[in-house]
Design an enzyme around this catalytic site. Structure first.
Site, PDB file in Angstrom:
ATOM      1  CB  VAL A   1      51.424 -18.843   9.756  1.00  0.00           C
ATOM      2  CG1 VAL A   1      51.541 -20.339   9.466  1.00  0.00           C
ATOM      3  CG2 VAL A   1      50.058 -18.523  10.327  1.00  0.00           C
TER       4      VAL A   1
ATOM      5  N   GLY B   1      55.414 -14.070   8.267  1.00  0.00           N
ATOM      6  CA  GLY B   1      54.746 -13.318   9.336  1.00  0.00           C
ATOM      7  C   GLY B   1      54.485 -14.256  10.510  1.00  0.00           C
TER       8      GLY B   1
ATOM      9  N   GLY C   1      56.277 -15.385   2.600  1.00  0.00           N
ATOM     10  CA  GLY C   1      55.607 -14.743   3.736  1.00  0.00           C
ATOM     11  C   GLY C   1      56.035 -15.369   5.060  1.00  0.00           C
TER      12      GLY C   1
ATOM     13  CE  LYS D   1      38.962 -14.970   7.643  1.00  0.00           C
ATOM     14  NZ  LYS D   1      39.909 -15.977   8.125  1.00  0.00           N
TER      15      LYS D   1
HETATM   16  P1  NAD Z   1      50.749 -12.259   8.692  1.00  0.00           P
HETATM   17  O1  NAD Z   1      50.114 -11.012   8.180  1.00  0.00           O
HETATM   18  O2  NAD Z   1      51.302 -12.283  10.071  1.00  0.00           O
HETATM   19  O3  NAD Z   1      51.952 -12.707   7.713  1.00  0.00           O
HETATM   20  C1  NAD Z   1      51.881 -12.610   6.334  1.00  0.00           C
HETATM   21  C2  NAD Z   1      53.273 -12.245   5.847  1.00  0.00           C
HETATM   22  O4  NAD Z   1      53.265 -12.265   4.424  1.00  0.00           O
HETATM   23  C3  NAD Z   1      53.723 -10.855   6.291  1.00  0.00           C
HETATM   24  O5  NAD Z   1      55.025 -10.907   6.821  1.00  0.00           O
HETATM   25  C4  NAD Z   1      53.666 -10.045   4.991  1.00  0.00           C
HETATM   26  O6  NAD Z   1      54.623  -8.991   4.963  1.00  0.00           O
HETATM   27  C5  NAD Z   1      53.961 -11.117   3.974  1.00  0.00           C
HETATM   28  N1  NAD Z   1      53.514 -10.812   2.613  1.00  0.00           N
HETATM   29  C6  NAD Z   1      52.373 -10.225   2.197  1.00  0.00           C
HETATM   30  N2  NAD Z   1      52.335 -10.168   0.860  1.00  0.00           N
HETATM   31  C7  NAD Z   1      53.487 -10.728   0.424  1.00  0.00           C
HETATM   32  C8  NAD Z   1      54.031 -10.978  -0.853  1.00  0.00           C
HETATM   33  N3  NAD Z   1      53.392 -10.601  -1.973  1.00  0.00           N
HETATM   34  N4  NAD Z   1      55.226 -11.595  -0.939  1.00  0.00           N
HETATM   35  C9  NAD Z   1      55.895 -11.976   0.181  1.00  0.00           C
HETATM   36  N5  NAD Z   1      55.432 -11.756   1.421  1.00  0.00           N
HETATM   37  C10 NAD Z   1      54.245 -11.152   1.534  1.00  0.00           C
HETATM   38  O7  NAD Z   1      49.656 -13.383   8.479  1.00  0.00           O
HETATM   39  P2  NAD Z   1      49.658 -14.852   9.118  1.00  0.00           P
HETATM   40  O8  NAD Z   1      48.808 -14.865  10.311  1.00  0.00           O
HETATM   41  O9  NAD Z   1      51.040 -15.358   9.181  1.00  0.00           O
HETATM   42  O10 NAD Z   1      48.864 -15.645   7.988  1.00  0.00           O
HETATM   43  C11 NAD Z   1      49.483 -15.982   6.764  1.00  0.00           C
HETATM   44  C12 NAD Z   1      48.452 -16.632   5.839  1.00  0.00           C
HETATM   45  O11 NAD Z   1      47.943 -17.805   6.464  1.00  0.00           O
HETATM   46  C13 NAD Z   1      47.236 -15.755   5.526  1.00  0.00           C
HETATM   47  O12 NAD Z   1      46.793 -16.042   4.214  1.00  0.00           O
HETATM   48  C14 NAD Z   1      46.201 -16.233   6.520  1.00  0.00           C
HETATM   49  O13 NAD Z   1      44.886 -15.994   6.060  1.00  0.00           O
HETATM   50  C15 NAD Z   1      46.535 -17.709   6.564  1.00  0.00           C
HETATM   51  N6  NAD Z   1      46.107 -18.371   7.802  1.00  0.00           N
HETATM   52  C16 NAD Z   1      46.555 -17.878   8.993  1.00  0.00           C
HETATM   53  C17 NAD Z   1      46.150 -18.515  10.160  1.00  0.00           C
HETATM   54  C18 NAD Z   1      46.629 -18.038  11.509  1.00  0.00           C
HETATM   55  O14 NAD Z   1      46.463 -18.755  12.501  1.00  0.00           O
HETATM   56  N7  NAD Z   1      47.244 -16.879  11.603  1.00  0.00           N
HETATM   57  C19 NAD Z   1      45.281 -19.619  10.115  1.00  0.00           C
HETATM   58  C20 NAD Z   1      44.886 -20.105   8.873  1.00  0.00           C
HETATM   59  C21 NAD Z   1      45.296 -19.459   7.716  1.00  0.00           C
END
Ligand code: NAD
Length: 362
Positions: free
Chosen positions: A183, A181, A179, A80
């Site tokens: 995913v 976002g 959250g 990472k």
């Molecule tokens: P992202 O940044 O697109 O979405 C995260 C969302 O969470 C955002 O909309 C943000 O505003 C919101 N957020 C942050 N803090 C918050 C809180 N305290 N309360 C409510 N909402 C909050 O990220 P993502 O790509 O959707 O990933 C989400 C999670 O999944 C992360 O932990 C990431 O590490 C994990 N993950 C993502 C992937 C991927 O393919 N993108 C793969 C494996 C794991």
């Protein structure tokens, strides 16, 4: 700040620190384990309060990537990278090019991809300096952003957990998503199609509005989402949502979401078992993205191959739930034990053929 003595060091193979004065880049690349192949993991950009926080994050995340790939049965190791900075204010083309050079300096032992705070467009800029990247082949059926595959895997995992615990499909099942976002948005879409009742919360109003407008889901206050009266809690924001302050108020009987490092510490997994909450270990259920990235790196990212491979998530979860129930141990412990067994078997009998096939491409 110590590195070798750090509580999350866990025998990392490499921890590289890098600064670049012109661009202001301050970054760390952690390679946890390359037994199964070159390490692959996202490049996160976050305004860490200090270097200690950044180091803890990168070490925990890269170890998780080792276990994730091992249980997803893909020939990749765990790594990472983190950039210390605010993606809204500090991200420049120069900084991303400097990060590309830093990744290049690892000679392919670390392969980067997008993560929280970085986008497909950012990775494309880094690609001007290194070929050791995934998630940029946007011309393919499954190209670029792996989050739709992550969401699909989480959705399939929630199906398995609900069937295991409630003996039902998802129609009418109540799900709270923290959250929405990249995913979370796609997860809402799948759950909505399956007939689940969904409540959501997000600190980003635009992301919240998008799912409320598009799917008619209910938004609740940020501080209410973890304790919502639902069947399934899906943490899809940042890590450590399940901790000693939140755990006793959780009403959901199932926790199954995308966020990495959902538990603040190991013993929180034991507490969940004591509270009879069925926890789908994060790196098991959120493996859809790494599976997608793997197929992108070998130029075979078709829906058939990616989604077919993602079925392994449900199979792993069933095994973990059954072993946890039989032994009384935490699902998180059972998952760790299974991942370590895969690594041990590979150490004794490395699968050189598949590792070389990946090394040839990335
Ligand atoms: P992202 O940044 O697109 O979405 C995260 C969302 O969470 C955002 O909309 C943000 O505003 C919101 N957020 C942050 N803090 C918050 C809180 N305290 N309360 C409510 N909402 C909050 O990220 P993502 O790509 O959707 O990933 C989400 C999670 O999944 C992360 O932990 C990431 O590490 C994990 N993950 C993502 C992937 C991927 O393919 N993108 C793969 C494996 C794991």
């Amino acid at each position: 700040m110590t590195v070798f003595e750090h509580p999350d060091f866990d025998q990392h193979e490499t921890v590289a620190f890098h600064t670049n004065q012109q661009s202001g880049l301050k970054a760390i690349i952690a390679v946890h384990d390359t037994t199964l192949g070159p390490s692959l993991g996202g490049c996160r950009m976050f305004p860490y309060a200090n270097e200690e926080q950044a180091l803890t994050d990168v070490l925990r995340l890269s170890q998780g990537m080792t276990y994730k790939s091992a249980l997803a049965n893909i020939p990749l190791g765990g790594g990472k990278s983190v950039i210390i900075g605010n993606p809204q204010q500090d991200k420049t083309r120069e900084l991303l090019l400097a990060m590309g050079e830093f990744i290049e300096s690892q000679n392919g032992r670390y392969v980067g991809a997008e993560d929280s705070g970085t986008s497909v467009a950012d990775i494309a800029i880094m690609a001007e300096k290194t070929k050791h990247l995934s998630g940029i082949h946007s011309d393919e059926e499954h190209g670029g952003d792996p989050s739709p595959s992550t969401a699909y895997g989480v959705f399939k995992g929630i199906e398995v957990a609900v069937d295991y615990r409630l003996g039902s499909d998802l129609k009418g099942v109540r799900v709270a998503i923290q959250g929405v976002g990249n995913v979370g948005y796609h997860l809402v879409k799948h759950l909505h199609q399956a007939g689940a009742e969904i409540v959501v919360a997000d600190i980003n109003q635009a992301n919240l509005n998008r799912v409320v407008d598009e799917f008619g889901v209910t938004a609740v206050a940020l501080e209410k989402i973890l304790t919502a009266d639902v069947d399934v809690l899906a943490p899809c924001a940042m890590g450590a949502a399940i901790n000693k302050n939140t755990i006793s108020n959780i009403k959901a009987g199932i926790i199954a979401g995308a966020a990495n490092n959902q538990l603040d510490e190991e013993k929180t997994g034991w507490s969940l078992t004591e509270l009879d909450i069925l926890y789908a270990p994060d790196y098991v259920i959120n493996a859809g993205g790494i599976i997608d990235c793997y197929y992108q790196t070998i130029n075979q990212a078709t829906s058939k191959l990616v989604n077919g491979h993602i079925d392994i998530i449900g199979e792993n979860l069933k095994t973990i739930f059954q072993r946890s129930e039989t032994s009384g141990r935490a699902t998180s412990d059972v998952a760790n034990e299974m991942a370590l067994a895969v690594l041990k078997a590979a150490t004794n009998e490395p699968n050189t053929e598949s590792i070389d096939s990946v090394r040839g491409v990335i």
